[in-house]
Design a protein around this motif. Structure first.
Motif, PDB file in Angstrom:
ATOM      1  N   MET A  40       0.846  -1.183   0.000  1.00  0.00           N
ATOM      2  CA  MET A  40       0.000   0.000   0.000  1.00  0.00           C
ATOM      3  C   MET A  40       0.885   1.236   0.000  1.00  0.00           C
ATOM      4  N   ARG A  41       0.527   2.208  -0.817  1.00  0.00           N
ATOM      5  CA  ARG A  41       1.272   3.456  -0.931  1.00  0.00           C
ATOM      6  C   ARG A  41       0.629   4.516  -0.062  1.00  0.00           C
ATOM      7  N   TYR A  42       1.369   4.988   0.942  1.00  0.00           N
ATOM      8  CA  TYR A  42       0.859   6.016   1.839  1.00  0.00           C
ATOM      9  C   TYR A  42       1.464   7.391   1.546  1.00  0.00           C
ATOM     10  N   LEU A  43       2.680   7.401   1.016  1.00  0.00           N
ATOM     11  CA  LEU A  43       3.321   8.663   0.689  1.00  0.00           C
ATOM     12  C   LEU A  43       2.863   9.142  -0.683  1.00  0.00           C
ATOM     13  N   ASN A  44       2.589  10.430  -0.783  1.00  0.00           N
ATOM     14  CA  ASN A  44       2.257  10.947  -2.109  1.00  0.00           C
ATOM     15  C   ASN A  44       3.562  11.127  -2.892  1.00  0.00           C
ATOM     16  N   GLU A  45       3.456  11.486  -4.151  1.00  0.00           N
ATOM     17  CA  GLU A  45       4.616  11.579  -5.041  1.00  0.00           C
ATOM     18  C   GLU A  45       5.666  12.568  -4.526  1.00  0.00           C
ATOM     19  N   GLN A  46       5.230  13.712  -4.056  1.00  0.00           N
ATOM     20  CA  GLN A  46       6.151  14.738  -3.567  1.00  0.00           C
ATOM     21  C   GLN A  46       6.893  14.256  -2.322  1.00  0.00           C
ATOM     22  N   GLU A  47       6.190  13.650  -1.392  1.00  0.00           N
ATOM     23  CA  GLU A  47       6.813  13.151  -0.162  1.00  0.00           C
ATOM     24  C   GLU A  47       7.832  12.055  -0.475  1.00  0.00           C
ATOM     25  N   TRP A  48       7.456  11.151  -1.387  1.00  0.00           N
ATOM     26  CA  TRP A  48       8.346  10.059  -1.745  1.00  0.00           C
ATOM     27  C   TRP A  48       9.597  10.585  -2.450  1.00  0.00           C
ATOM     28  N   LYS A  49       9.429  11.549  -3.358  1.00  0.00           N
ATOM     29  CA  LYS A  49      10.586  12.119  -4.059  1.00  0.00           C
ATOM     30  C   LYS A  49      11.536  12.804  -3.080  1.00  0.00           C
ATOM     31  N   LEU A  50      10.990  13.533  -2.143  1.00  0.00           N
ATOM     32  CA  LEU A  50      11.784  14.225  -1.127  1.00  0.00           C
ATOM     33  C   LEU A  50      12.583  13.219  -0.294  1.00  0.00           C
ATOM     34  N   ALA A  51      11.906  12.198   0.206  1.00  0.00           N
ATOM     35  CA  ALA A  51      12.560  11.205   1.067  1.00  0.00           C
ATOM     36  C   ALA A  51      13.581  10.367   0.301  1.00  0.00           C
ATOM     37  N   SER A  52      13.260   9.966  -0.920  1.00  0.00           N
ATOM     38  CA  SER A  52      14.200   9.143  -1.678  1.00  0.00           C
ATOM     39  C   SER A  52      15.407   9.960  -2.132  1.00  0.00           C
ATOM     40  N   ARG A  53      15.212  11.225  -2.487  1.00  0.00           N
ATOM     41  CA  ARG A  53      16.350  12.080  -2.849  1.00  0.00           C
ATOM     42  C   ARG A  53      17.287  12.222  -1.643  1.00  0.00           C
ATOM     43  N   ALA A  90      26.565  18.849  -1.967  1.00  0.00           N
ATOM     44  CA  ALA A  90      25.715  17.761  -1.485  1.00  0.00           C
ATOM     45  C   ALA A  90      25.277  18.001  -0.047  1.00  0.00           C
ATOM     46  N   THR A  91      26.179  18.503   0.770  1.00  0.00           N
ATOM     47  CA  THR A  91      25.860  18.779   2.174  1.00  0.00           C
ATOM     48  C   THR A  91      24.804  19.875   2.279  1.00  0.00           C
ATOM     49  N   GLU A  92      24.956  20.911   1.468  1.00  0.00           N
ATOM     50  CA  GLU A  92      23.966  21.996   1.473  1.00  0.00           C
ATOM     51  C   GLU A  92      22.593  21.499   1.024  1.00  0.00           C
ATOM     52  N   GLU A  93      22.570  20.705  -0.058  1.00  0.00           N
ATOM     53  CA  GLU A  93      21.294  20.181  -0.539  1.00  0.00           C
ATOM     54  C   GLU A  93      20.662  19.265   0.507  1.00  0.00           C
ATOM     55  N   ARG A  94      21.469  18.424   1.133  1.00  0.00           N
ATOM     56  CA  ARG A  94      20.934  17.500   2.138  1.00  0.00           C
ATOM     57  C   ARG A  94      20.388  18.253   3.343  1.00  0.00           C
ATOM     58  N   ARG A  95      21.054  19.320   3.737  1.00  0.00           N
ATOM     59  CA  ARG A  95      20.572  20.145   4.850  1.00  0.00           C
ATOM     60  C   ARG A  95      19.200  20.728   4.507  1.00  0.00           C
ATOM     61  N   HIS A  96      19.052  21.194   3.283  1.00  0.00           N
ATOM     62  CA  HIS A  96      17.771  21.745   2.826  1.00  0.00           C
ATOM     63  C   HIS A  96      16.687  20.660   2.807  1.00  0.00           C
ATOM     64  N   LEU A  97      17.033  19.482   2.303  1.00  0.00           N
ATOM     65  CA  LEU A  97      16.080  18.369   2.265  1.00  0.00           C
ATOM     66  C   LEU A  97      15.676  17.929   3.674  1.00  0.00           C
ATOM     67  N   ARG A  98      16.650  17.877   4.576  1.00  0.00           N
ATOM     68  CA  ARG A  98      16.374  17.475   5.960  1.00  0.00           C
ATOM     69  C   ARG A  98      15.385  18.445   6.608  1.00  0.00           C
ATOM     70  N   TYR A 141      11.694  17.513   7.948  1.00  0.00           N
ATOM     71  CA  TYR A 141      11.279  17.791   9.318  1.00  0.00           C
ATOM     72  C   TYR A 141       9.932  18.515   9.323  1.00  0.00           C
ATOM     73  N   GLN A 142       9.782  19.484   8.429  1.00  0.00           N
ATOM     74  CA  GLN A 142       8.533  20.230   8.329  1.00  0.00           C
ATOM     75  C   GLN A 142       7.371  19.329   7.918  1.00  0.00           C
ATOM     76  N   GLU A 143       7.640  18.382   7.029  1.00  0.00           N
ATOM     77  CA  GLU A 143       6.610  17.464   6.534  1.00  0.00           C
ATOM     78  C   GLU A 143       6.453  16.215   7.409  1.00  0.00           C
ATOM     79  N   LYS A 144       7.271  16.118   8.450  1.00  0.00           N
ATOM     80  CA  LYS A 144       7.261  14.961   9.358  1.00  0.00           C
ATOM     81  C   LYS A 144       7.556  13.656   8.613  1.00  0.00           C
ATOM     82  N   LEU A 158      12.231   1.906   5.544  1.00  0.00           N
ATOM     83  CA  LEU A 158      10.914   2.275   6.052  1.00  0.00           C
ATOM     84  C   LEU A 158      10.771   3.781   5.915  1.00  0.00           C
ATOM     85  N   PHE A 159       9.759   4.203   5.173  1.00  0.00           N
ATOM     86  CA  PHE A 159       9.453   5.616   5.005  1.00  0.00           C
ATOM     87  C   PHE A 159       8.273   5.932   5.912  1.00  0.00           C
ATOM     88  N   MET A 160       8.452   6.895   6.795  1.00  0.00           N
ATOM     89  CA  MET A 160       7.393   7.284   7.728  1.00  0.00           C
ATOM     90  C   MET A 160       6.995   8.727   7.442  1.00  0.00           C
TER      91      MET A 160
END
Length: 131
Positions: free
Chosen positions: A1-14, A55-63, A67-70, A86-88
């Motif tokens: 079952m897919r619980y994450l929407n496309e944007q959330e999944w792209k953010l987490a996988s990136r 990469a560190t700057e981009e990862r900081r931005h993604l993190r 955090y904002q999106e939980k 596991l994606f939460m």
């Protein structure tokens, strides 16, 4: 079952694969500093350091966005062929299995993006050498 929407999944996988690419960059940079395999190592080291910084700057931005999106990503299991994560997100959980060669390919693509960007910004900022 897919619980994450496309944007959330792209953010987490990136975030996940960028973190892996950053690990590769740090490893390569350490090896370059230790072994000095080329006659002129400085340009390669400078390129890797620029990649690490970007990469560190981009990862900081993604993190921060995660955090904002939980959103959280946790490694579960790893064997010879697959790795599970596991994606939460907002109280929901989604397990995804990745084929290890596919992970390597995704990390390689991100590495190439970082390399191109670092080379582009490094070469454009240097003055042309005139003989």
């Amino acid at each position: 079952m897919r619980y994450l929407n496309e944007q959330e999944w792209k953010l987490a996988s990136r975030f996940l694969f960028l973190s892996m690419a950053l690990t590769v960059i740090k490893h390569d940079l350490e090896k370059m500093n230790q072994l000095a395999p080329f006659k002129i190592n400085e340009p390669y080291i400078a390129l890797l350091e620029k990649m690490e910084k970007n990469a560190t700057e981009e990862r900081r931005h993604l993190r921060k966005k995660m955090y904002q999106e939980k959103i959280k990503v946790v490694a579960l299991e790893k064997n010879d062929s697959f790795t599970s994560y596991l994606f939460m997100c907002k109280g929901k959980e989604e397990k995804r299995n990745y084929f290890n060669p596919a992970i390597r390919k995704k990390v390689e693509i991100i590495f190439e993006e970082l390399l191109a960007h670092a080379f582009e910004t490094t070469s454009s900022s240097q003055e042309e050498v005139k003989l």
